[in-house]
Design a protein around this motif. Structure first.
Motif, PDB file in Angstrom:
ATOM      1  N   HIS A  23       8.877   2.641   7.030  1.00 37.46           N
ATOM      2  CA  HIS A  23       8.691   3.568   5.832  1.00 37.46           C
ATOM      3  C   HIS A  23       8.355   4.977   6.293  1.00 37.46           C
ATOM      4  O   HIS A  23       8.340   5.220   7.705  1.00 37.46           O
ATOM      5  CB  HIS A  23       7.534   3.171   4.966  1.00 37.46           C
ATOM      6  CG  HIS A  23       7.287   2.014   4.396  1.00 37.46           C
ATOM      7  ND1 HIS A  23       8.026   2.052   3.116  1.00 37.46           N
ATOM      8  CD2 HIS A  23       7.171   0.706   4.591  1.00 37.46           C
ATOM      9  CE1 HIS A  23       8.372   0.701   2.563  1.00 37.46           C
ATOM     10  NE2 HIS A  23       7.581  -0.064   3.564  1.00 37.46           N
ATOM     11  N   ASP A  24       8.211   6.010   5.514  1.00 35.60           N
ATOM     12  CA  ASP A  24       8.093   7.469   5.865  1.00 35.60           C
ATOM     13  C   ASP A  24       6.521   7.767   6.161  1.00 35.60           C
ATOM     14  O   ASP A  24       6.274   9.087   6.783  1.00 35.60           O
ATOM     15  CB  ASP A  24       8.655   8.449   4.587  1.00 35.60           C
ATOM     16  CG  ASP A  24       9.987   8.351   4.583  1.00 35.60           C
ATOM     17  OD1 ASP A  24      10.870   7.859   5.675  1.00 35.60           O
ATOM     18  OD2 ASP A  24      10.650   8.451   3.497  1.00 35.60           O
ATOM     19  N   TYR A  79       0.681  -1.168  -0.164  1.00 38.26           N
ATOM     20  CA  TYR A  79       0.227  -0.085   0.083  1.00 38.26           C
ATOM     21  C   TYR A  79       0.744   1.200  -0.001  1.00 38.26           C
ATOM     22  O   TYR A  79       0.272   2.363  -0.177  1.00 38.26           O
ATOM     23  CB  TYR A  79      -0.773  -0.170   1.190  1.00 38.26           C
ATOM     24  CG  TYR A  79      -2.021  -1.127   1.317  1.00 38.26           C
ATOM     25  CD1 TYR A  79      -3.154  -0.927   0.440  1.00 38.26           C
ATOM     26  CD2 TYR A  79      -1.807  -2.328   1.784  1.00 38.26           C
ATOM     27  CE1 TYR A  79      -4.015  -2.155   0.449  1.00 38.26           C
ATOM     28  CE2 TYR A  79      -2.673  -3.244   1.549  1.00 38.26           C
ATOM     29  CZ  TYR A  79      -3.857  -3.194   1.007  1.00 38.26           C
ATOM     30  OH  TYR A  79      -4.714  -4.128   0.880  1.00 38.26           O
ATOM     31  N   VAL A  80       2.278   1.188   0.013  1.00 38.79           N
ATOM     32  CA  VAL A  80       3.070   2.429   0.018  1.00 38.79           C
ATOM     33  C   VAL A  80       2.773   3.013  -1.167  1.00 38.79           C
ATOM     34  O   VAL A  80       2.965   2.203  -2.186  1.00 38.79           O
ATOM     35  CB  VAL A  80       4.541   1.942   0.246  1.00 38.79           C
ATOM     36  CG1 VAL A  80       5.437   3.185   0.013  1.00 38.79           C
ATOM     37  CG2 VAL A  80       4.702   1.332   1.735  1.00 38.79           C
ATOM     38  N   HIS A 117       9.060   5.913  17.970  1.00 39.21           N
ATOM     39  CA  HIS A 117       8.909   5.906  16.677  1.00 39.21           C
ATOM     40  C   HIS A 117       8.807   7.407  16.048  1.00 39.21           C
ATOM     41  O   HIS A 117       7.639   7.730  16.315  1.00 39.21           O
ATOM     42  CB  HIS A 117       7.945   5.016  16.076  1.00 39.21           C
ATOM     43  CG  HIS A 117       8.199   4.515  14.570  1.00 39.21           C
ATOM     44  ND1 HIS A 117       8.253   5.021  13.802  1.00 39.21           N
ATOM     45  CD2 HIS A 117       8.717   3.046  14.345  1.00 39.21           C
ATOM     46  CE1 HIS A 117       8.333   4.606  12.442  1.00 39.21           C
ATOM     47  NE2 HIS A 117       8.788   3.309  12.801  1.00 39.21           N
ATOM     48  N   PRO A 118       9.431   7.725  15.047  1.00 39.77           N
ATOM     49  CA  PRO A 118       9.328   8.992  14.471  1.00 39.77           C
ATOM     50  C   PRO A 118       8.049   9.387  13.783  1.00 39.77           C
ATOM     51  O   PRO A 118       7.551  10.392  13.364  1.00 39.77           O
ATOM     52  CB  PRO A 118      10.591   9.396  13.636  1.00 39.77           C
ATOM     53  CG  PRO A 118      11.151   7.862  13.461  1.00 39.77           C
ATOM     54  CD  PRO A 118      10.615   6.936  14.728  1.00 39.77           C
ATOM     55  N   ARG A 119       7.691   8.141  13.122  1.00 39.56           N
ATOM     56  CA  ARG A 119       6.324   8.193  12.516  1.00 39.56           C
ATOM     57  C   ARG A 119       4.872   8.093  13.166  1.00 39.56           C
ATOM     58  O   ARG A 119       3.944   8.230  12.345  1.00 39.56           O
ATOM     59  CB  ARG A 119       6.472   7.271  11.222  1.00 39.56           C
ATOM     60  CG  ARG A 119       7.536   7.461  10.364  1.00 39.56           C
ATOM     61  CD  ARG A 119       7.386   8.849   9.742  1.00 39.56           C
ATOM     62  NE  ARG A 119       8.809   9.015   8.929  1.00 39.56           N
ATOM     63  CZ  ARG A 119       9.115  10.421   8.567  1.00 39.56           C
ATOM     64  NH1 ARG A 119       8.410  11.643   8.893  1.00 39.56           N
ATOM     65  NH2 ARG A 119      10.265  10.715   7.768  1.00 39.56           N
ATOM     66  N   TYR A 172       0.063   4.279  -2.171  1.00 42.26           N
ATOM     67  CA  TYR A 172      -1.503   4.276  -2.559  1.00 42.26           C
ATOM     68  C   TYR A 172      -2.268   5.116  -1.346  1.00 42.26           C
ATOM     69  O   TYR A 172      -3.211   5.361  -1.663  1.00 42.26           O
ATOM     70  CB  TYR A 172      -1.832   2.897  -2.865  1.00 42.26           C
ATOM     71  CG  TYR A 172      -1.406   2.386  -4.142  1.00 42.26           C
ATOM     72  CD1 TYR A 172      -2.307   2.694  -5.295  1.00 42.26           C
ATOM     73  CD2 TYR A 172      -0.319   1.697  -3.922  1.00 42.26           C
ATOM     74  CE1 TYR A 172      -1.633   1.987  -6.534  1.00 42.26           C
ATOM     75  CE2 TYR A 172       0.164   0.996  -5.324  1.00 42.26           C
ATOM     76  CZ  TYR A 172      -0.518   1.271  -6.559  1.00 42.26           C
ATOM     77  OH  TYR A 172      -0.013   0.649  -7.734  1.00 42.26           O
ATOM     78  N   VAL A 173      -1.603   5.008  -0.166  1.00 44.23           N
ATOM     79  CA  VAL A 173      -2.143   5.719   0.955  1.00 44.23           C
ATOM     80  C   VAL A 173      -1.453   6.799   1.503  1.00 44.23           C
ATOM     81  O   VAL A 173      -0.117   6.907   1.142  1.00 44.23           O
ATOM     82  CB  VAL A 173      -2.700   4.645   1.976  1.00 44.23           C
ATOM     83  CG1 VAL A 173      -3.603   3.494   1.404  1.00 44.23           C
ATOM     84  CG2 VAL A 173      -1.431   4.068   2.516  1.00 44.23           C
ATOM     85  N   ASP A 174      -2.005   7.583   2.326  1.00 39.32           N
ATOM     86  CA  ASP A 174      -1.200   8.794   3.119  1.00 39.32           C
ATOM     87  C   ASP A 174      -0.843   8.277   4.439  1.00 39.32           C
ATOM     88  O   ASP A 174       0.058   8.918   5.099  1.00 39.32           O
ATOM     89  CB  ASP A 174      -1.981   9.901   3.052  1.00 39.32           C
ATOM     90  CG  ASP A 174      -2.508  10.406   1.527  1.00 39.32           C
ATOM     91  OD1 ASP A 174      -1.836  10.763   0.880  1.00 39.32           O
ATOM     92  OD2 ASP A 174      -3.722   9.993   1.335  1.00 39.32           O
ATOM     93  N   TYR A 175      -1.840   7.431   5.062  1.00 42.00           N
ATOM     94  CA  TYR A 175      -1.258   7.043   6.318  1.00 42.00           C
ATOM     95  C   TYR A 175      -1.544   5.623   6.561  1.00 42.00           C
ATOM     96  O   TYR A 175      -2.467   5.056   5.802  1.00 42.00           O
ATOM     97  CB  TYR A 175      -2.050   7.764   7.328  1.00 42.00           C
ATOM     98  CG  TYR A 175      -2.288   9.257   7.365  1.00 42.00           C
ATOM     99  CD1 TYR A 175      -1.415  10.201   7.238  1.00 42.00           C
ATOM    100  CD2 TYR A 175      -3.631   9.654   7.132  1.00 42.00           C
ATOM    101  CE1 TYR A 175      -1.648  11.449   7.334  1.00 42.00           C
ATOM    102  CE2 TYR A 175      -3.772  11.286   6.914  1.00 42.00           C
ATOM    103  CZ  TYR A 175      -2.718  12.124   6.891  1.00 42.00           C
ATOM    104  OH  TYR A 175      -3.001  13.435   6.719  1.00 42.00           O
ATOM    105  N   PHE A 176      -0.911   5.017   7.671  1.00 34.33           N
ATOM    106  CA  PHE A 176      -1.328   3.447   8.034  1.00 34.33           C
ATOM    107  C   PHE A 176      -1.753   3.550   9.449  1.00 34.33           C
ATOM    108  O   PHE A 176      -1.656   4.664   9.953  1.00 34.33           O
ATOM    109  CB  PHE A 176      -0.069   2.673   7.869  1.00 34.33           C
ATOM    110  CG  PHE A 176       0.424   2.367   6.624  1.00 34.33           C
ATOM    111  CD1 PHE A 176      -0.398   1.518   5.675  1.00 34.33           C
ATOM    112  CD2 PHE A 176       1.496   2.912   6.127  1.00 34.33           C
ATOM    113  CE1 PHE A 176       0.003   1.182   4.493  1.00 34.33           C
ATOM    114  CE2 PHE A 176       1.884   2.354   5.184  1.00 34.33           C
ATOM    115  CZ  PHE A 176       1.401   1.626   4.163  1.00 34.33           C
TER     116      PHE A 176
END
Length: 232
Positions: free
Chosen positions: A176-177, A142-143, A199-201, A145-149
């Protein structure tokens, strides 16, 4: 830190919860859910159904007292594209949360349908169910294709009685970013360990059943207690 309140429905309850400082409100459009957000039927063939957050009808703007100022999220599970588009337009959704097995092809088609004409700033958030650390890799397709998980660790809890606590540290495998939310029947007892995550994200947590007095009715005091506990 973003606090998402999921499964909220009643206009008065929305106003109460917004006062706690919660920034995201998620409406449940999953059929047969006890927190399902309805549409009001216009009872006229030439008029569309309209949003249950409106005061006076399909052509009326949401009033200052009933229109959520928080970001509005729609929760869907393997729903048809046209149904999602209808909800996005009627409820003026800002984010679509996908809780099913939606394909990347479907997500791409949906985004092309919405952007730029219908909802140019729409954002997508994909839920990834985590039972063990290896499940984090399910986000890979999904990386792009989406903006957030949204990582849902509720499968780690053995029963509804919450007899086992999730191993929140599994999110360290995420590399991932894209920013992500954490979910999994999060309650006040989970806050100390969640606050220790670095976790930075990690951008926020999703609150649902643990802040309810009954399905779809959120207790603003419980919400505020969690928000204050996070800020200590």
């Amino acid at each position: 830190m973003i606090f998402q309140i999921s499964g909220i429905r009643d206009i008065a309850n929305i106003a109460e919860v917004e006062q706690t400082g919660a920034q995201w409100l998620a409406f449940d459009f999953v059929k047969n859910s006890p927190r399902f957000m309805p549409q009001i039927i216009s009872r006229a063939g030439f008029m569309p159904d309209y949003c249950s957050l409106h005061d006076h009808g399909p052509d009326a703007e949401m009033s200052a007292t009933t229109s959520p100022k928080a970001m509005k999220i729609g929760i869907f599970h393997d729903e048809m594209v046209q149904t999602i588009v209808t909800k996005v337009v009627i409820f003026k959704l800002d984010i679509i949360q996908f809780n099913g097995d939606e394909s990347t092809i479907m997500l791409d088609n949906l985004r092309r349908t919405l952007v730029p004409d219908l909802r140019k700033d729409i954002r997508f958030m994909k839920t990834i169910a985590i039972k063990d650390a290896s499940d984090v890799a399910a986000c890979e397709p999904y990386v792009g294709y989406v903006d957030y998980f949204r990582f849902d660790l509720s499968p780690m809890r053995s029963t509804d009685a919450r007899t086992e606590e999730p191993d929140w540290s599994v999110i360290e495998r995420y590399r991932h970013d894209l920013p992500f939310m954490l979910a999994g029947d999060i309650g006040i007892g989970d806050i100390p360990v969640l606050r220790s995550l670095k976790h930075p994200r990690l951008m926020g947590i999703d609150l649902n059943e643990s802040v309810e007095s009954e399905p779809a009715v959120k207790d603003p005091q419980l919400v505020q207690t969690i928000i204050k506990a996070w800020g200590r």
